[in-house]
Design a protein around this motif. Structure first.
Motif, PDB file in Angstrom:
ATOM      1  N   ASN A 187       0.824  -1.206   0.000  1.00  0.00           N
ATOM      2  CA  ASN A 187       0.000   0.000   0.000  1.00  0.00           C
ATOM      3  C   ASN A 187       0.855   1.252   0.000  1.00  0.00           C
ATOM      4  N   GLN A 188       1.972   1.219   0.714  1.00  0.00           N
ATOM      5  CA  GLN A 188       2.886   2.368   0.695  1.00  0.00           C
ATOM      6  C   GLN A 188       3.379   2.621  -0.727  1.00  0.00           C
ATOM      7  N   MET A 189       3.628   1.534  -1.451  1.00  0.00           N
ATOM      8  CA  MET A 189       4.214   1.659  -2.788  1.00  0.00           C
ATOM      9  C   MET A 189       3.186   1.970  -3.869  1.00  0.00           C
ATOM     10  N   GLN A 190       1.939   1.516  -3.688  1.00  0.00           N
ATOM     11  CA  GLN A 190       0.993   1.674  -4.803  1.00  0.00           C
ATOM     12  C   GLN A 190      -0.128   2.673  -4.556  1.00  0.00           C
ATOM     13  N   LYS A 191      -0.241   3.199  -3.353  1.00  0.00           N
ATOM     14  CA  LYS A 191      -1.279   4.200  -3.120  1.00  0.00           C
ATOM     15  C   LYS A 191      -0.670   5.600  -3.249  1.00  0.00           C
ATOM     16  N   ILE A 192      -1.356   6.429  -4.031  1.00  0.00           N
ATOM     17  CA  ILE A 192      -0.819   7.763  -4.335  1.00  0.00           C
ATOM     18  C   ILE A 192      -0.770   8.657  -3.089  1.00  0.00           C
ATOM     19  N   ASN A 193      -1.623   8.359  -2.100  1.00  0.00           N
ATOM     20  CA  ASN A 193      -1.637   9.217  -0.907  1.00  0.00           C
ATOM     21  C   ASN A 193      -0.937   8.589   0.302  1.00  0.00           C
ATOM     22  N   SER A 194      -0.133   7.525   0.081  1.00  0.00           N
ATOM     23  CA  SER A 194       0.608   6.922   1.203  1.00  0.00           C
ATOM     24  C   SER A 194       1.722   7.875   1.652  1.00  0.00           C
ATOM     25  N   GLN A 195       2.259   7.625   2.840  1.00  0.00           N
ATOM     26  CA  GLN A 195       3.374   8.462   3.335  1.00  0.00           C
ATOM     27  C   GLN A 195       4.566   8.388   2.381  1.00  0.00           C
ATOM     28  N   LEU A 196       4.834   7.170   1.886  1.00  0.00           N
ATOM     29  CA  LEU A 196       5.972   6.981   0.972  1.00  0.00           C
ATOM     30  C   LEU A 196       5.760   7.776  -0.322  1.00  0.00           C
ATOM     31  N   SER A 197       4.561   7.686  -0.896  1.00  0.00           N
ATOM     32  CA  SER A 197       4.283   8.428  -2.141  1.00  0.00           C
ATOM     33  C   SER A 197       4.335   9.933  -1.897  1.00  0.00           C
ATOM     34  N   LYS A 198       3.806  10.351  -0.749  1.00  0.00           N
ATOM     35  CA  LYS A 198       3.832  11.791  -0.444  1.00  0.00           C
ATOM     36  C   LYS A 198       5.269  12.296  -0.367  1.00  0.00           C
ATOM     37  N   GLN A 199       6.106  11.509   0.323  1.00  0.00           N
ATOM     38  CA  GLN A 199       7.520  11.896   0.447  1.00  0.00           C
ATOM     39  C   GLN A 199       8.161  11.969  -0.951  1.00  0.00           C
ATOM     40  N   GLY A 200       7.874  10.981  -1.796  1.00  0.00           N
ATOM     41  CA  GLY A 200       8.440  10.943  -3.145  1.00  0.00           C
ATOM     42  C   GLY A 200       7.932  12.089  -4.004  1.00  0.00           C
ATOM     43  N   LEU A 201       6.631  12.350  -3.925  1.00  0.00           N
ATOM     44  CA  LEU A 201       6.042  13.430  -4.745  1.00  0.00           C
ATOM     45  C   LEU A 201       6.598  14.797  -4.345  1.00  0.00           C
ATOM     46  N   GLU A 202       6.823  14.974  -3.054  1.00  0.00           N
ATOM     47  CA  GLU A 202       7.425  16.245  -2.596  1.00  0.00           C
ATOM     48  C   GLU A 202       8.821  16.424  -3.184  1.00  0.00           C
ATOM     49  N   ILE A 203       9.572  15.322  -3.218  1.00  0.00           N
ATOM     50  CA  ILE A 203      10.923  15.376  -3.796  1.00  0.00           C
ATOM     51  C   ILE A 203      10.832  15.736  -5.279  1.00  0.00           C
ATOM     52  N   CYS A 204       9.884  15.109  -5.986  1.00  0.00           N
ATOM     53  CA  CYS A 204       9.703  15.403  -7.426  1.00  0.00           C
ATOM     54  C   CYS A 204       9.424  16.890  -7.642  1.00  0.00           C
ATOM     55  N   ARG A 205       8.526  17.449  -6.811  1.00  0.00           N
ATOM     56  CA  ARG A 205       8.182  18.872  -6.982  1.00  0.00           C
ATOM     57  C   ARG A 205       9.407  19.752  -6.732  1.00  0.00           C
ATOM     58  N   LYS A 206      10.213  19.367  -5.742  1.00  0.00           N
ATOM     59  CA  LYS A 206      11.379  20.197  -5.436  1.00  0.00           C
ATOM     60  C   LYS A 206      12.439  20.094  -6.543  1.00  0.00           C
ATOM     61  N   ILE A 207      12.625  18.883  -7.097  1.00  0.00           N
ATOM     62  CA  ILE A 207      13.588  18.733  -8.198  1.00  0.00           C
ATOM     63  C   ILE A 207      13.138  19.589  -9.381  1.00  0.00           C
ATOM     64  N   GLU A 208      11.830  19.568  -9.617  1.00  0.00           N
ATOM     65  CA  GLU A 208      11.264  20.374 -10.696  1.00  0.00           C
ATOM     66  C   GLU A 208      11.537  21.863 -10.475  1.00  0.00           C
ATOM     67  N   ASP A 209      11.324  22.314  -9.241  1.00  0.00           N
ATOM     68  CA  ASP A 209      11.586  23.720  -8.912  1.00  0.00           C
ATOM     69  C   ASP A 209      13.047  24.072  -9.170  1.00  0.00           C
ATOM     70  N   LEU A 210      13.944  23.148  -8.784  1.00  0.00           N
ATOM     71  CA  LEU A 210      15.374  23.431  -8.884  1.00  0.00           C
ATOM     72  C   LEU A 210      15.889  23.357 -10.316  1.00  0.00           C
ATOM     73  N   THR A 211      15.287  22.468 -11.141  1.00  0.00           N
ATOM     74  CA  THR A 211      15.854  22.209 -12.469  1.00  0.00           C
ATOM     75  C   THR A 211      14.983  22.700 -13.621  1.00  0.00           C
ATOM     76  N   SER A 212      13.713  22.988 -13.353  1.00  0.00           N
ATOM     77  CA  SER A 212      12.716  23.286 -14.397  1.00  0.00           C
ATOM     78  C   SER A 212      12.509  22.095 -15.327  1.00  0.00           C
ATOM     79  N   ILE A 213      12.869  20.897 -14.868  1.00  0.00           N
ATOM     80  CA  ILE A 213      12.655  19.683 -15.658  1.00  0.00           C
ATOM     81  C   ILE A 213      11.498  18.903 -15.010  1.00  0.00           C
ATOM     82  N   PRO A 214      10.424  18.597 -15.789  1.00  0.00           N
ATOM     83  CA  PRO A 214       9.302  17.855 -15.199  1.00  0.00           C
ATOM     84  C   PRO A 214       9.791  16.555 -14.562  1.00  0.00           C
TER      85      PRO A 214
END
Ligand code: ZN
Ligand code: ZN
Length: 255
Positions: A174-201
């Motif tokens: 569930n951590q790995m496959q649910k979009i709102n799990s703690q693990l997914s939230k942590q990963g999605l936050e990282i994605c948004r920050k990488i995007e902010d830093l690099t302008s790469i989706p």
């Protein structure tokens, strides 16, 4: 993947146990700066020489100009303790089929993905589908990339639980496959920050274990509920990609 040798001659009476601890700290700083891969290296002391053998994505990954503040400070400490200089040597490539790492000037997009067995970078290039050394990204936090590596360790822990299948398998899945799990939230936050830093989706890989009924192979995006299946597989691996929610996924091998 390359195997590198870092060694230093011990020309003082420094306590060997202390030296091993200090060397271990240097290796963790290299890892935090994305310069080495994996979580443990081979190491040994021979006569008056201490040797560590880390994996790196590029031949030049341990080049001085890539070092951050912590790596430099710890290198100096070790050199002072031993009264000699650190030496670097590339031992070889890990195995023939190992892919080279990304050399794209600008990637079209990135994917945050890992699994229980890999020691490649958790960032894959969307253009060449190769691993992106973390030091190629702008500094993420405190001279390095520890929050990304912390997500990586969490993901690998969950994937190991689901692979072993006896303890916490459903929870880990569930951590790995649910979009709102703690693990997914942590990963999605990282994605948004990488995007902010690099302008790469930057896309988040969502694991999919669900079995599909009959020939119904499609399912809507778990975040926006819109159609997200790809007409042709991306990089011979991804079957789903939502441009709006920036997530990718695959058809379950269990279907
Ligand atoms: Zn690339
Ligand atoms: Zn979506």
């Amino acid at each position: 993947m390359y195997i590198q040798e870092i060694s230093i001659d011990i020309k003082t009476e420094v306590d060997k146990d202390e030296l091993v601890d200090e060397f271990g700290l240097l290796m963790s700083f290299y890892r935090g700066n994305g310069q080495t891969q994996g979580r443990i290296e081979s190491q040994y002391i021979e006569n008056n020489k201490i040797i560590w053998l880390p994996y790196t994505l590029e031949k030049r990954s341990l080049a001085k100009q890539l070092n951050n503040f912590y790596v430099n400070r710890q290198s100096k400490k070790l050199e002072d303790l031993c009264n000699s200089k650190l030496k670097f040597k590339t031992v070889g490539k890990s195995y023939d089929s190992c892919k080279a790492s990304c050399e794209c000037e600008k990637s079209a997009f990135y994917i945050l993905i890992t699994n229980y067995i890999t020691i490649e970078s958790p960032i894959t290039c969307g253009s060449c589908y190769k691993s992106v050394p973390l030091y190629k990204l702008p500094i993420f936090y405190d001279f390095g990339y520890m929050p990304i590596l912390s997500w990586e360790t969490n993901y690998i822990s969950c994937d190991s639980l689901q692979m072993n299948g006896e303890v916490g398998e459903r929870w880990a899945l569930n951590q790995m496959q649910k979009i709102n799990s703690q693990l997914s939230k942590q990963g999605l936050e990282i994605c948004r920050k990488i995007e902010d830093l690099t302008s790469i989706p930057t896309f988040y890989y969502l694991h999919n274990y669900r079995k599909f009924k009959g020939d119904q192979l499609t399912t809507p995006c778990p975040s926006c509920q819109k159609k997200w299946d790809l007409k042709t597989q991306l990089h011979d691996f991804y079957d789903f990609k939502c441009e709006k929610c920036k997530i990718v996924s695959t058809i379950s091998p269990n279907s």
